[in-house]
Design an enzyme around this catalytic site. Structure first.
Site, short mmCIF file in Angstrom:
data_model
loop_
_atom_site.label_atom_id
_atom_site.label_comp_id
_atom_site.label_asym_id
_atom_site.label_seq_id
_atom_site.Cartn_x
_atom_site.Cartn_y
_atom_site.Cartn_z
N GLY A 72 0.81 -1.22 0.00
CA GLY A 72 0.00 0.00 0.00
C GLY A 72 0.84 1.26 0.00
O GLY A 72 1.96 1.28 0.47
N ASP B 188 6.17 -7.65 5.50
CA ASP B 188 6.20 -8.78 4.57
C ASP B 188 7.18 -8.55 3.43
O ASP B 188 7.94 -9.43 3.06
CB ASP B 188 4.81 -9.02 3.97
CG ASP B 188 3.94 -9.84 4.90
OD1 ASP B 188 4.49 -10.38 5.89
OD2 ASP B 188 2.73 -9.94 4.65
N GLU C 9 -9.36 0.13 12.83
CA GLU C 9 -9.97 -0.74 11.83
C GLU C 9 -9.96 -2.21 12.27
O GLU C 9 -10.90 -2.96 12.04
CB GLU C 9 -9.16 -0.56 10.55
CG GLU C 9 -9.59 -1.32 9.36
CD GLU C 9 -8.65 -1.03 8.19
OE1 GLU C 9 -9.13 -1.02 7.08
OE2 GLU C 9 -7.43 -0.81 8.42
N LYS D 245 8.57 1.02 5.04
CA LYS D 245 7.40 1.80 4.60
C LYS D 245 6.14 1.23 5.20
O LYS D 245 5.92 0.03 5.13
CB LYS D 245 7.29 1.72 3.08
CG LYS D 245 6.02 2.30 2.50
CD LYS D 245 5.22 1.33 1.62
CE LYS D 245 4.62 0.18 2.37
NZ LYS D 245 3.67 -0.62 1.61
N THR D 246 5.33 2.01 5.81
CA THR D 246 3.93 1.68 6.09
C THR D 246 3.31 2.79 6.93
O THR D 246 3.90 3.22 7.91
CB THR D 246 3.70 0.33 6.80
OG1 THR D 246 2.36 0.29 7.28
CG2 THR D 246 4.60 0.12 7.99
N ILE D 247 2.14 3.25 6.51
CA ILE D 247 1.48 4.28 7.30
C ILE D 247 1.03 3.71 8.64
O ILE D 247 0.81 4.44 9.58
CB ILE D 247 0.25 4.89 6.57
CG1 ILE D 247 -0.81 3.85 6.28
CG2 ILE D 247 0.67 5.59 5.29
CD1 ILE D 247 -2.16 4.48 5.97
N ASP D 248 0.88 2.37 8.71
CA ASP D 248 0.39 1.75 9.94
C ASP D 248 1.36 1.90 11.11
O ASP D 248 0.99 1.73 12.25
CB ASP D 248 0.14 0.25 9.72
CG ASP D 248 -1.00 0.03 8.75
OD1 ASP D 248 -1.73 1.01 8.46
OD2 ASP D 248 -1.15 -1.10 8.25
N ARG E 70 0.79 -5.88 -4.73
CA ARG E 70 0.83 -6.70 -3.52
C ARG E 70 1.37 -8.10 -3.75
O ARG E 70 1.30 -8.95 -2.88
CB ARG E 70 -0.58 -6.78 -2.91
CG ARG E 70 -1.09 -5.44 -2.45
CD ARG E 70 -2.29 -5.55 -1.55
NE ARG E 70 -2.74 -4.23 -1.13
CZ ARG E 70 -2.22 -3.55 -0.10
NH1 ARG E 70 -1.27 -4.11 0.64
NH2 ARG E 70 -2.65 -2.35 0.20
N TYR F 155 -8.14 5.99 2.91
CA TYR F 155 -7.44 6.21 1.64
C TYR F 155 -6.93 7.63 1.48
O TYR F 155 -5.91 7.86 0.84
CB TYR F 155 -8.37 5.86 0.48
CG TYR F 155 -8.82 4.43 0.53
CD1 TYR F 155 -8.01 3.42 -0.01
CD2 TYR F 155 -10.00 4.05 1.15
CE1 TYR F 155 -8.40 2.10 0.07
CE2 TYR F 155 -10.40 2.73 1.23
CZ TYR F 155 -9.59 1.76 0.69
OH TYR F 155 -9.97 0.44 0.77
#
Lengths: 617, 569
Positions: free
Chosen positions: B107, B202, B337, B228-231, B171, B442
């Site tokens: 993502g 991952d 979420e 990388k990840t906004i999470d 992905r 998003y």
């Protein structure tokens, strides 16, 4: 009505920084003298409405336009007010919050204090209900401290917001009399300003000395006419929405597999959707006004979208962004008819569960065809102004659902060969209208607040504060006031029997002008937006550095400054009068007569065709 | 006409008429903000201002099961971490021209383009004549050999801009032996010296497997990862944060702050805001620290305290009830979420439902419910009608119920509504409850990166370039000391194997980089926990406003990062 209105707020660092910002005033409002020039009496937009509106506004119709002038301006018959007796003024938020509303209060407060330190400004707590209940908060520097340049309406709050019924109007009269108000300022959109005009007339009739002033504040941008170029809150809302839309466009382009359907708050008309399209260049926008003009059915719209999806897929593009104004559902003829029927039945007291069985056969067929979630939403009770609960009806989901069904069908038939159609839906509303106001909205609202003072100092009743030439820098802004009744029109409905019902004079929300420059700009580029992914990102609203002074595209492309032009005309007429004075030469008189005759001919022809040509849908 | 257009920039309209080249973005339509961001100069850590060398730390181990990790990565296990330090002269050879590939995986996160720009500029500066290739559409681009050469002109429009659209992402995973073979063929054919994989946990695991594979085959291609990840759930001591988290949280917080002001102005709605973050609740926690909502649900806490759905609902109802006593009939509630994934009983329900549904005897009368355990049935009955229907009707291609499709915030609204309705009939509650649901997701993934993310990513790219140039593989680019001014940031690499543990899947050990969850003993959560009671009943809302690129506060870093680094009380 809650107890925490008007108390000091905890501010974030950026909010603190903003609370230090002080908007500048255009030259005409600087200093302590009020110079007002009253122009000619106004007329109504549609000649045919004149007698009906005149009947409703015996006291306040036909009042002149007012222009506020800089101290150095040399205008012969300008009224110069240097005495400023003590004033008591009330101010009330009416209707949905819009970023910048607080600055109107601040601007008015400053103007009051600059002209006479003993002036008082009372804010009504909790909107119109606070007015009726006479719940006030005296505005002071302390109260304003944490609300300057801040979003929301939480300094004073708001409620249901109408001042219309006999009971409400009487309560307002009583409040103004009890509180000995010289003036009442109503901050709101089309409905609230309509109410303001009727209230002004009612006060005049009742010999109440309180003057009523309206201020155009609404995120919808639909309080637009000759006199009013823009509404406070529209700029910020569109910028915040556009930022989010642009982020989503980039997301679509990056992921290459989703179609985003974005519904935008903005009531019946599509100003917000149009502006956001011009700012962020999504692939498509379905404007309610276009749908109405071309009488498109829901199936036409679906076909349009599906054809677009298919055309894009042929260029290997399986993503896109489509904007939908929340009012679209009321622009699609068959859905509108269905809604009207449902609302009619609800009014008759039919139980929600039984409504589907009592619909006409056309409406019933359409209703049965719709997916369950939307059925539930269509059955909701209408709002106080008889429109559907637009924010609750997920038109974007309905369209996405129908497009998906159609695309799957096309995929099966082999006419569509792209990736499986995938839609994601969004509704942008609350997250934008509570936003920190943009620099433009801060400035505009603050100046309007000052204009309110000048209106009441001039003793005008039933006027709306106006600032024009807004696309230019603040020092070029022109300030004035226009009688609200001059903005009104009357709706006529033809009944089945052939007779017509005539509505009450109101300011009707302006629809997107399909002959206007903003719409033209969209049309010129629609095909490129659709196929070429020319996404543009206005970015988050900036307060310092590049982008901080950006203004709405639709404001900047339109040819405006009606008030300025009226003034220009006045100057010409004055010049003519000076040149063609008795005693002037024969030649001058002859030339004047011949030119005047042809000017009058042309104007007569144009104005008769424009009044008959203008129609309300 | 010209004079009118000057005001919005003549190029606004001029730009629209230009046909875009097929690949790069059209900058002529850029807004003033976008255009100014392109030319925004990014500061670099001072180590890049002097000649530098790379020093190795002590040998590393793994996050768990070192013996298994060693078996899986015989060539790479135990690698030391690397650190760039100033030196008399550059020890990293600069006459060699490199061929480097880069891929974006998973993502989008704001800043991805800047990592690529960082690699590009590093190569320009330290290995002139090198080439950088971007694999299109994620790892699939590597397998299919779909790539483009990134030139200075091509990269330019993407500087400091959001999105992943420069080369797009995907992905896909490189998993099967055939896929490894395909990747091997591509990089060999391209004669790549190095590959940078920009991705989450991952993708970085995958990067390490590729590095191991290439090393085992004696290939020259080195592999470096980027976090990388906004999470925000890919982090460790050496990798203090993943990029994109800062921007995404600030965008969500702007919107939450706006909703708060709206709630307070209107005084009649409870806004339930669902935020991205399926596995960990970092985003929700950060947004709470930025905005002070009335209620914040943290998945990790729900799990730790073994809360049931009923507990969660009751807690919310309790706060609403108390607020009503104080005269407040509005509020803002943040929900991650992934909430229901943290509730054990719901997991139980899902697995039982899957079994029942697989047998296929679901009857109209509801007799099938007898096949559920008593307590499971109770949970099912506790769910709102619409959610029950959703669970039963909307199933994935394998016939399983789709938990991911449940809109948690809507479910909570309905359950709260039911509970308050009960209280109303009992006569203990009188207010009207109106819930509004929001999902902020998003719109946060592709925003213009904040100054922090833009700078951090650029440094990550520079770091990745330097690691490749000095022959490192199987490391993740690591930029540290982030609480300090940019000049003092450290640059280096951390052995990917040191972040790994194993999980047993299908009877085999699989290497995984453990997702970093919200630590209930960590500084961010503790700060939140110490203040939330006050936030619940008193309105301490803070509205951070839109991200600023200039002026005071534009360089501020997120609370989570600063608290974790101990830089903030």
């Amino acid at each position: 009505m809650d107890s925490d209105f008007g108390i000091p707020r905890e501010l974030s660092p950026l909010q603190q920084l903003r609370s230090q910002y002080h908007p500048e005033l255009p030259p005409c409002l600087q200093g302590t003298t009020v110079r007002v020039e009253l122009g000619d009496g106004t007329t109504v937009a549609k000649a045919g409405d004149a007698h009906i509106i005149a009947r409703a506004f015996p006291h306040t119709l036909g009042q002149p336009l007012a222009h506020f002038l800089r101290a150095t301006a040399k205008v012969a018959d300008a009224q110069i007010i240097t005495e400023h007796p003590v004033k008591r003024v009330g101010i009330v938020f009416c209707g949905r919050q819009a970023p910048g509303g607080h600055n109107v209060v601040w601007g008015l407060y400053e103007a009051l204090k600059v002209h006479n330190a003993k002036n008082t400004l009372l804010g009504f707590l909790g909107g119109s209900e606070g007015l009726f209940a006479q719940k006030t908060l005296e505005i002071t520097d302390e109260v304003l401290q944490t609300y300057k340049n801040q979003g929301g309406y939480d300094m004073l709050g708001r409620t249901k917001d109408q001042i219309r019924t006999t009971e409400q109007v009487n309560a307002a009269l009583k409040a103004c009399t009890d509180l000995k108000l010289d003036s009442l300022v109503i901050i709101g959109g089309v409905t609230s300003n309509t109410d303001a005009a009727h209230l002004a007339e009612f006060f005049a009739e009742a010999k109440c000395s309180t003057k009523v002033v309206g201020v155009p504040v609404t995120i919808n941008g639909d309080l637009k006419n000759q006199f009013v170029e823009a509404n406070v809150g529209f700029d910020t809302t569109c910028k915040v929405n556009s930022q989010l839309i642009s982020n989503i466009c980039t997301d679509a382009l990056s992921a290459e597999k989703y179609y985003y359907f974005v519904r935008l708050m903005g009531r019946k008309h599509s100003h917000v959707a149009l502006e956001c399209t011009l700012q962020s260049h999504p692939n498509m926008v379905i404007l309610g006004e276009e749908v109405t003009a071309s009488k498109l059915t829901i199936f036409d719209i679906i076909k349009q979208i599906c054809d677009a999806v298919q055309a894009r897929a042929e260029q290997d593009k399986n993503h896109g962004v489509i904007l939908i104004p929340e009012g679209l559902v009321e622009s699609i003829p068959e859905l509108y008819a269905l809604l009207k029927e449902i609302h009619g039945l609800l009014k008759e007291g039919v139980q929600v569960d039984n409504i589907s069985t009592q619909l006409s056969s056309w409406s019933s067929a359409l209703f049965e065809f719709l997916p369950p979630f939307i059925k539930k939403q269509l059955l909701l009770h209408p709002e106080s102004d008889d429109s559907a609960q637009l924010s609750q009806i997920e038109t974007e989901k309905l369209l996405a659902y129908l497009v998906e069904t159609e695309m799957n069908k096309r995929l099966k038939e082999g006419t569509y060969k792209g990736k499986k159609f995938n839609a994601i839906c969004h509704f942008f509303g609350y997250q934008a209208r509570g936003s920190l106001p943009s620099k433009f909205d801060c400035d505009y609202a603050y100046v309007l607040g000052h204009v309110c003072y000048h209106i009441l100092a001039a003793g005008l009743n039933g006027y709306m504060a106006t600032v024009t030439n807004l696309k230019s820098p603040v020092n070029k802004w022109k300030c004035g006031a226009a009688p609200i009744s001059a903005m009104m029109t009357v709706k006529r409905w033809s009944q089945n029997s052939g007779s017509t019902t005539i509505g009450r004079p109101v300011i009707h929300p302006a629809s997107v002008d399909l002959k206007g420059k903003a719409y033209d700009l969209l049309r010129q580029n629609a095909q490129k937006f659709l196929m070429e992914d020319m996404y543009r990102n206005p970015g988050p609203v900036q307060y310092d550095g590049p982008g901080a002074d950006a203004k709405a595209v639709s404001l900047c492309v339109e040819d405006q400054d009606y008030m300025g032009k009226i003034k220009k005309l006045q100057e010409y007429l004055d010049q003519v009068r000076t040149i063609v004075k008795p005693g002037c030469s024969q030649d001058v008189l002859k030339a004047a007569l011949s030119v005047m005759a042809s000017v009058t001919d042309v104007l007569t022809t144009i104005s008769s065709s424009s009044t008959s040509g203008q129609q309300f849908a | 006409m010209a004079s009118q257009l000057d005001l919005i920039g003549g190029d606004y309209i001029a730009g629209i008429s230009i046909n875009p080249p097929t690949n790069s973005r059209v900058t002529s339509v850029y807004s003033e903000v976008q255009a100014s961001r392109i030319d925004h100069t990014l500061p670099l850590p001072s180590v890049f201002k002097t000649p530098f060398k790379i020093i190795d730390g002590p040998p590393s181990s793994s996050a768990g099961h070192p013996e298994e990790i060693e078996k899986l990565f015989p060539n790479l296990f135990g690698q030391p971490s690397a650190l760039l330090v100033p030196n008399q002269s550059n020890e990293v050879s600069s006459d060699q021209k490199l061929k480097i590939g880069v891929v974006l995986s998973g993502g989008q996160a704001p800043g991805g383009h800047n990592v690529i720009c960082g690699i590009f500029d590093y190569l320009q500066e330290y290995a002139r004549g090198s080439s950088l290739f971007g694999f299109r559409g994620g790892p699939a681009g590597i397998m299919k050999g779909k790539y483009i050469e990134l030139t200075s002109e091509f990269v330019y429009p993407y500087r400091n801009q959001g999105g992943f659209d420069m080369i797009c992402s995907g992905r896909d995973k490189i998993e099967t032996p055939e896929q490894f073979k395909q990747a091997e063929e591509t990089v060999t054919k391209m004669d790549l010296d190095g590959l940078v994989v920009i991705g989450g946990d991952d993708s970085n695991t995958n990067a390490c497997l590729l590095a191991e594979h290439f090393r085992a085959k004696n290939m020259k291609t080195l592999v470096i990862g980027c976090p990388k990840t906004i999470d925000g759930d890919l982090k460790s001591k050496e990798v203090p944060t993943s990029f994109g988290f800062d921007t995404a949280c600030k965008i969500y917080s702007e919107m939450i702050g706006n909703v708060m002001i709206d709630a307070r102005s209107t005084g009649k709605y409870y806004h339930f805001v669902r935020l991205m973050g399926r596995a960990a609740s970092h985003i929700t926690l950060e947004c709470a620290l930025q905005t002070h909502p009335n209620i914040t649900i943290i998945g990790e806490e729900v799990f730790e305290k073994k809360l049931t759905l009923k507990n969660v609902t009751d807690n919310i109802v309790d706060v609403i009830y108390k607020r009503a006593e104080n005269g407040y009939n509005y509020g803002v509630i943040l929900v991650p979420e992934g909430l229901i994934d943290f509730i054990p009983e719901v997991q139980q329900l899902i697995s039982e439902l899957n079994e029942v549904l697989a047998e296929g005897n679901v009857d109209e009368e509801g007799q099938w419910k007898k096949n559920l355990k008593k307590e499971t049935l109770e949970i099912f009955e506790f769910l709102p009608q619409t959610i029950q229907e959703q669970l039963m009707l909307e199933r994935d291609p394998h016939g399983n119920v789709q938990v991911a499709k449940i809109e948690t915030e809507k479910m909570l609204i309905q359950m709260v509504e039911t509970e308050l309705e009960k209280k109303k009939t009992e006569g203990t509650y009188e207010r009207e409850f109106m819930g509004k649901s929001h999902f902020f997701g998003y719109e946060g993934r592709c925003g213009l990166p904040t100054n922090f993310d833009a700078t951090y990513c650029y440094a990550l790219g520079y770091g990745a370039g330097s690691l490749l140039q000095s022959g490192k593989t199987g490391l993740i680019s690591s930029v540290g000391n982030l609480a300090a001014p940019v000049e003092e940031w450290t640059v280096g690499g951390t052995a990917l194997t040191s972040l790994m543990d194993v999980e047993r899947r299908h009877g085999k050990f699989k290497p995984v980089i453990k997702k970093a969850m919200v630590e209930l003993e960590g500084a961010p959560f503790k700060k939140f926990a110490s203040q939330r009671e006050e936030w619940a009943l008193k309105n301490r809302y803070i509205s951070p406003g839109p991200i600023q690129f200039k002026g005071p506060g534009s360089d501020a870093r997120n609370h989570t990062l600063m608290l974790e680094l101990g830089a903030q009380a």
